[in-house]
Design an enzyme around this catalytic site. Structure first.
Site, PDB file in Angstrom:
ATOM      1  N   ARG A  66       0.830  -1.214   0.000  1.00 51.21           N
ATOM      2  CA  ARG A  66       0.000   0.000   0.000  1.00 51.21           C
ATOM      3  C   ARG A  66       0.858   1.254   0.000  1.00 51.21           C
ATOM      4  O   ARG A  66       0.456   2.301  -0.487  1.00 51.21           O
ATOM      5  CB  ARG A  66      -0.950   0.000   1.207  1.00 51.21           C
ATOM      6  CG  ARG A  66      -2.036  -1.068   1.104  1.00 51.21           C
ATOM      7  CD  ARG A  66      -3.132  -0.868   2.146  1.00 51.21           C
ATOM      8  NE  ARG A  66      -2.690  -1.081   3.502  1.00 51.21           N
ATOM      9  CZ  ARG A  66      -2.689  -2.267   4.129  1.00 51.21           C
ATOM     10  NH1 ARG A  66      -3.119  -3.345   3.495  1.00 51.21           N
ATOM     11  NH2 ARG A  66      -2.264  -2.378   5.369  1.00 51.21           N
ATOM     12  N   TYR A 124     -24.413   3.524  29.059  1.00 55.58           N
ATOM     13  CA  TYR A 124     -25.285   2.815  29.997  1.00 55.58           C
ATOM     14  C   TYR A 124     -26.748   2.891  29.607  1.00 55.58           C
ATOM     15  O   TYR A 124     -27.290   3.961  29.344  1.00 55.58           O
ATOM     16  CB  TYR A 124     -25.135   3.365  31.425  1.00 55.58           C
ATOM     17  CG  TYR A 124     -26.309   3.000  32.324  1.00 55.58           C
ATOM     18  CD1 TYR A 124     -26.589   1.656  32.579  1.00 55.58           C
ATOM     19  CD2 TYR A 124     -27.154   3.965  32.851  1.00 55.58           C
ATOM     20  CE1 TYR A 124     -27.693   1.296  33.345  1.00 55.58           C
ATOM     21  CE2 TYR A 124     -28.255   3.620  33.622  1.00 55.58           C
ATOM     22  CZ  TYR A 124     -28.520   2.272  33.870  1.00 55.58           C
ATOM     23  OH  TYR A 124     -29.604   1.919  34.612  1.00 55.58           O
ATOM     24  N   CYS A 158      -5.760 -18.356  14.855  1.00 55.89           N
ATOM     25  CA  CYS A 158      -6.602 -18.192  16.052  1.00 55.89           C
ATOM     26  C   CYS A 158      -7.953 -18.905  15.886  1.00 55.89           C
ATOM     27  O   CYS A 158      -8.642 -19.178  16.869  1.00 55.89           O
ATOM     28  CB  CYS A 158      -6.847 -16.715  16.343  1.00 55.89           C
ATOM     29  SG  CYS A 158      -5.318 -15.769  16.460  1.00 55.89           S
ATOM     30  N   ASP A 176       5.869 -13.213  17.025  1.00 54.45           N
ATOM     31  CA  ASP A 176       6.207 -14.088  18.156  1.00 54.45           C
ATOM     32  C   ASP A 176       7.714 -14.258  18.343  1.00 54.45           C
ATOM     33  O   ASP A 176       8.158 -14.687  19.403  1.00 54.45           O
ATOM     34  CB  ASP A 176       5.605 -15.484  17.937  1.00 54.45           C
ATOM     35  CG  ASP A 176       4.093 -15.513  18.067  1.00 54.45           C
ATOM     36  OD1 ASP A 176       3.503 -14.455  18.360  1.00 54.45           O
ATOM     37  OD2 ASP A 176       3.505 -16.598  17.871  1.00 54.45           O
TER      38      ASP A 176
HETATM   39  C1  LIG Z   1      -4.237 -22.428  17.678  1.00 55.91           C
HETATM   40  C2  LIG Z   1      -3.829 -21.011  17.944  1.00 55.91           C
HETATM   41  C3  LIG Z   1      -4.755 -20.112  18.442  1.00 55.91           C
HETATM   42  C4  LIG Z   1      -4.381 -18.805  18.708  1.00 55.91           C
HETATM   43  N1  LIG Z   1      -5.324 -17.945  19.197  1.00 55.91           N
HETATM   44  C5  LIG Z   1      -4.982 -16.662  19.442  1.00 55.91           C
HETATM   45  C6  LIG Z   1      -5.944 -15.741  19.884  1.00 55.91           C
HETATM   46  O1  LIG Z   1      -7.123 -16.086  20.049  1.00 55.91           O
HETATM   47  N2  LIG Z   1      -5.551 -14.465  20.146  1.00 55.91           N
HETATM   48  C7  LIG Z   1      -4.251 -14.058  19.959  1.00 55.91           C
HETATM   49  O2  LIG Z   1      -3.934 -12.889  20.194  1.00 55.91           O
HETATM   50  N3  LIG Z   1      -3.317 -14.908  19.503  1.00 55.91           N
HETATM   51  C8  LIG Z   1      -3.642 -16.204  19.243  1.00 55.91           C
HETATM   52  N4  LIG Z   1      -2.698 -17.062  18.768  1.00 55.91           N
HETATM   53  C9  LIG Z   1      -1.320 -16.584  18.597  1.00 55.91           C
HETATM   54  C10 LIG Z   1      -1.152 -15.865  17.266  1.00 55.91           C
HETATM   55  O3  LIG Z   1      -1.652 -16.670  16.250  1.00 55.91           O
HETATM   56  C11 LIG Z   1       0.321 -15.566  17.049  1.00 55.91           C
HETATM   57  O4  LIG Z   1       0.762 -14.731  18.079  1.00 55.91           O
HETATM   58  C12 LIG Z   1       0.574 -14.884  15.720  1.00 55.91           C
HETATM   59  O5  LIG Z   1       0.133 -15.673  14.655  1.00 55.91           O
HETATM   60  C13 LIG Z   1       2.073 -14.615  15.549  1.00 55.91           C
HETATM   61  O6  LIG Z   1       2.323 -14.077  14.297  1.00 55.91           O
HETATM   62  P1  LIG Z   1       3.727 -14.307  13.597  1.00 55.91           P
HETATM   63  O7  LIG Z   1       3.650 -13.647  12.273  1.00 55.91           O
HETATM   64  O8  LIG Z   1       4.818 -13.948  14.514  1.00 55.91           O
HETATM   65  O9  LIG Z   1       3.838 -15.888  13.421  1.00 55.91           O
HETATM   66  P2  LIG Z   1       2.880 -16.877  12.654  1.00 55.91           P
HETATM   67  O10 LIG Z   1       1.550 -16.279  12.415  1.00 55.91           O
HETATM   68  O11 LIG Z   1       2.932 -18.160  13.397  1.00 55.91           O
HETATM   69  O12 LIG Z   1       3.595 -17.058  11.248  1.00 55.91           O
HETATM   70  C14 LIG Z   1       4.915 -17.513  11.156  1.00 55.91           C
HETATM   71  C15 LIG Z   1       5.073 -18.255   9.835  1.00 55.91           C
HETATM   72  O13 LIG Z   1       6.445 -18.305   9.514  1.00 55.91           O
HETATM   73  C16 LIG Z   1       6.717 -19.515   8.862  1.00 55.91           C
HETATM   74  N5  LIG Z   1       8.153 -19.768   8.947  1.00 55.91           N
HETATM   75  C17 LIG Z   1       8.891 -19.980  10.063  1.00 55.91           C
HETATM   76  N6  LIG Z   1      10.184 -20.163   9.749  1.00 55.91           N
HETATM   77  C18 LIG Z   1      10.280 -20.080   8.407  1.00 55.91           C
HETATM   78  C19 LIG Z   1      11.359 -20.186   7.486  1.00 55.91           C
HETATM   79  N7  LIG Z   1      12.602 -20.431   7.900  1.00 55.91           N
HETATM   80  N8  LIG Z   1      11.098 -20.052   6.173  1.00 55.91           N
HETATM   81  C20 LIG Z   1       9.835 -19.798   5.740  1.00 55.91           C
HETATM   82  N9  LIG Z   1       8.774 -19.700   6.553  1.00 55.91           N
HETATM   83  C21 LIG Z   1       8.988 -19.825   7.882  1.00 55.91           C
HETATM   84  C22 LIG Z   1       5.885 -20.509   9.648  1.00 55.91           C
HETATM   85  O14 LIG Z   1       5.643 -21.684   8.885  1.00 55.91           O
HETATM   86  C23 LIG Z   1       4.624 -19.719   9.943  1.00 55.91           C
HETATM   87  O15 LIG Z   1       3.606 -20.004   9.000  1.00 55.91           O
HETATM   88  C24 LIG Z   1      -3.047 -18.378  18.463  1.00 55.91           C
HETATM   89  C25 LIG Z   1      -2.115 -19.289  17.940  1.00 55.91           C
HETATM   90  C26 LIG Z   1      -2.497 -20.577  17.667  1.00 55.91           C
HETATM   91  C27 LIG Z   1      -1.481 -21.533  17.111  1.00 55.91           C
END
Ligand SMILES: Cc1cc2nc3c(=O)[nH]c(=O)nc-3n(C[C@H](O)[C@H](O)[C@H](O)COP(=O)(O)OP(=O)(O)OC[C@H]3O[C@@H](n4cnc5c(N)ncnc54)[C@H](O)[C@@H]3O)c2cc1C
Length: 581
Positions: A34, A456, A55, A313
């Protein structure tokens, strides 16, 4: 660390490479497009899916989100069409050459390298593998990805089909009673499985204050969940298939041995004991990491390399109340960080990353539990002085049908600043915790909460909203007009003070502390002599059911010269802290 910098174009447009195509990575990619129509934006994702709703996985497991496609928010094709992104699934980045500014990539059948002008690390987290013998058994699952939920649904369907032959409900064990573990328990129970939940801590949802957790434990029990607290799983052993075992168990059944020696039979196991930052690539590339192993970033998401940003994360954030540098694995921060990284890459003024509150929420059957800011354990560990108040008001006006109790706990600094809040209840928890999260972010205190003007009408709240009530109670505690005692101090109160129970006689008859004086609060003014005689010069520790009537009684006693104090949260909180009363 370096300041925000716009990058020089490569062949007319910079190449932004993003590792990880879900929450943080995809936010960065979309925002970068964007802001820069001419950049080449490449997203490398090792898995088969991008931009999926992790999530939402527990709710697809339960069937509440019926269609699997609903979890797939985008595909590489839709992202190419809408945002002109080059999204490559099945592409795992295996190394970063910072000097040459390129990443090495492995696909199923070949490897290659790709230069970048700007690199965003959004690799997320990896599941912690607890030291359990037999953890690699095929009956043991995790719940983090689309393939994970596919495998679980397949197994559950198989077990439910077999139920016809074996008669009994399939059995599951969930290891870890954190947010995702609880969502998994709810999902499995909804599907008709008999669920055991094993948690090493002494209460479910360890981030929750101990006095709120029993409400969740009761809710789990009411839905038939067998909760094992304070124990760990030690070993998982195969029962063998039905023919071999001769037992009435479907193929793939296992036995879990717990640290207390108990054994649990299960047809499937889900392990969810937390995550750690996926920072191996960053570490191998020589980027600066914090002591928790998370990638160190500045307020712009810049790593220690001028051309590399990191989000989600995998990174460290500053915890708002304690100032600790820790990873906080939540979707909101990951998405905002992705946006911020793109702003920084594109040379746009960034909104510096605010310290993170860790605001989180979970549904456990009919209950909602939510938290923001620092909990009591964190404040105690950090040595931060605080007063804790507990209240149990209705989520809306009591005279309007359907009022549900909202159990709220909040911690305030001696100067009144709000440090943290938590809530559990059947309705209205989410909006209170969101309001309190906003209040903490704004640096508000008890006086501000007391003055908040919130929407309220009887179906929605009260003229004195529970958030206002927290402010009022904290004002009273902090200015000394309502000295209080805590449920945790029961032994000391019993030993050194008169406990005065001001509930009604029928309430008292249903359960009370031993050897206490019961004077219903409406009779107190007429029976002060009895209190004087029973106190024998000691202080008076007053309580009622929730802390309201005992507050009135405490004020009467103080006005009459007694050394009186009110139990925070009343009998409801006392029973939660001392369940055997
Ligand atoms: C089942 C579940 C439920 C959740 N529910 C909630 C919720 O209700 N509320 C909330 O706030 N948070 C929730 N979370 C947490 C939230 O999903 C994560 O905090 C968020 O997705 C983190 O984002 P991210 O981009 O850091 O990692 P992710 O969204 O996990 O994405 C990281 C991606 O990087 C890829 N990757 C890693 N290493 C490599 C590499 N070397 N090469 C290429 N690709 C790679 C992985 O395969 C993955 O797909 C939940 C998580 C899970 C698993």
């Amino acid at each position: 660390m370096t300041a925000t910098s716009a990058l020089s174009p490569r062949d007319g447009g910079r190449r932004i490479v993003i590792i990880g195509g879900v929450a943080g990575g995809m936010s960065a990619a979309a925002r970068a497009r964007r802001l820069d129509e001419h950049a080449e934006i490449v997203v490398l994702e090792q898995g088969a899916y991008v931009s999926f709703a992790n999530c939402g996985l527990p709710y697809h497991l339960s069937g509440e989100i019926a269609g699997r496609d609903a979890l797939l928010l985008h595909t590489p094709a839709s992202l190419a069409a809408s945002l002109n992104l080059d999204v490559r699934t099945g592409h795992r980045v295996t190394a970063i050459d910072r000097h040459a500014q390129k990443v090495t990539i492995a696909t199923e059948d070949h490897g290659f390298s790709l230069p970048y002008d700007a690199l965003v690390l959004a690799p997320g987290a990896v599941a912690v593998r607890p030291p359990i013998e037999g953890l690699d058994h095929p009956g043991v699952h995790t719940l983090r990805t689309i393939p994970d939920v596919d495998a679980l649904r397949e197994r559950i369907d198989e077990l439910l089909a077999a139920r016809g032959q074996h008669g009994q409900a399939p059995r599951a064990v969930v290891i870890g009673a954190g947010f995702i573990g609880l969502e998994a328990v709810e999902a499995l129970t909804t599907r008709g499985l008999q669920v055991h939940l094993v948690e090493l801590a002494d209460h479910v949802l360890p981030p929750l204050d101990a006095e709120l957790a029993p409400l969740l434990a009761d809710e789990l029990a009411a839905h038939g969940v067998d909760l094992r607290l304070g124990v760990s799983a030690q070993a998982i052993t195969s029962v063998g298939d039905l023919a071999q075992s001769g037992e009435d168990s479907p193929a793939g059944a296992v036995t879990l041995t717990l640290s207390d020696g108990a054994t649990l039979a299960a047809d499937l196991v889900i392990v969810n004991v937390g995550v750690r930052p996926a920072s191996t690539l960053a570490r191998e590339a020589g980027l600066e990491l914090g002591p928790t192993g998370a990638i160190r970033v500045d307020a712009d998401q810049h790593t220690s390399d001028a051309h590399i940003w990191a989000v989600g994360d995998a990174v460290e954030v500053t915890q708002a109340i304690t100032g600790a540098r820790i990873p906080v694995p939540l979707a909101g921060p990951a998405n905002r960080q992705g946006r911020r990284a793109a702003d920084s890459i594109c040379g746009r003024r960034t909104t510096a990353q605010a310290a993170v509150l860790g605001t989180a929420i979970v549904r456990v059957f009919g209950l909602t539990a939510a938290t923001t800011g620092a909990n009591q354990a964190t404040l105690a560990r950090a040595g931060i002085a605080h007063e804790v108040v507990h209240i149990h008001p209705g989520h809306h006006a009591g005279y309007f049908p359907g009022s549900e109790v909202v159990h709220l706990v909040a911690s305030f600094a001696p100067d009144g600043t709000l440090l943290g809040a938590q809530g559990v209840g059947r309705a209205g928890v989410d909006k209170r915790i969101d309001t309190l999260a906003t209040a903490i972010r704004a640096g508000m205190g008890a006086d501000d909460l007391a003055e908040l003007e919130l929407a309220y009408a009887p179906p929605y709240g009260s003229a004195k909203d529970p958030v206002n009530m927290l402010g009022f109670v904290a004002q009273n505690v902090l200015d000394g007009s309502m000295p209080q005692w805590q449920a945790a101090d029961l032994d000391e109160a019993m030993a050194t003070t008169l406990i005065l129970d001001v509930r009604s006689r029928p309430e008292f008859a249903q359960g009370h502390l031993p050897g206490v004086l019961n004077v219903p609060h409406l009779e107190l003014r007429a029976r002060l002599d009895e209190v004087t005689a029973a106190a024998r010069g000691r202080a008076v520790s007053v309580h009622c059911a929730s802390g309201v009537r005992s507050y009135l009684a405490t004020r009467v006693l103080l006005a009459e010269g007694f050394d009186a104090r009110n139990l925070s949260g009343g009998w409801l909180t006392l029973k939660a802290v001392h369940p055997n009363l």
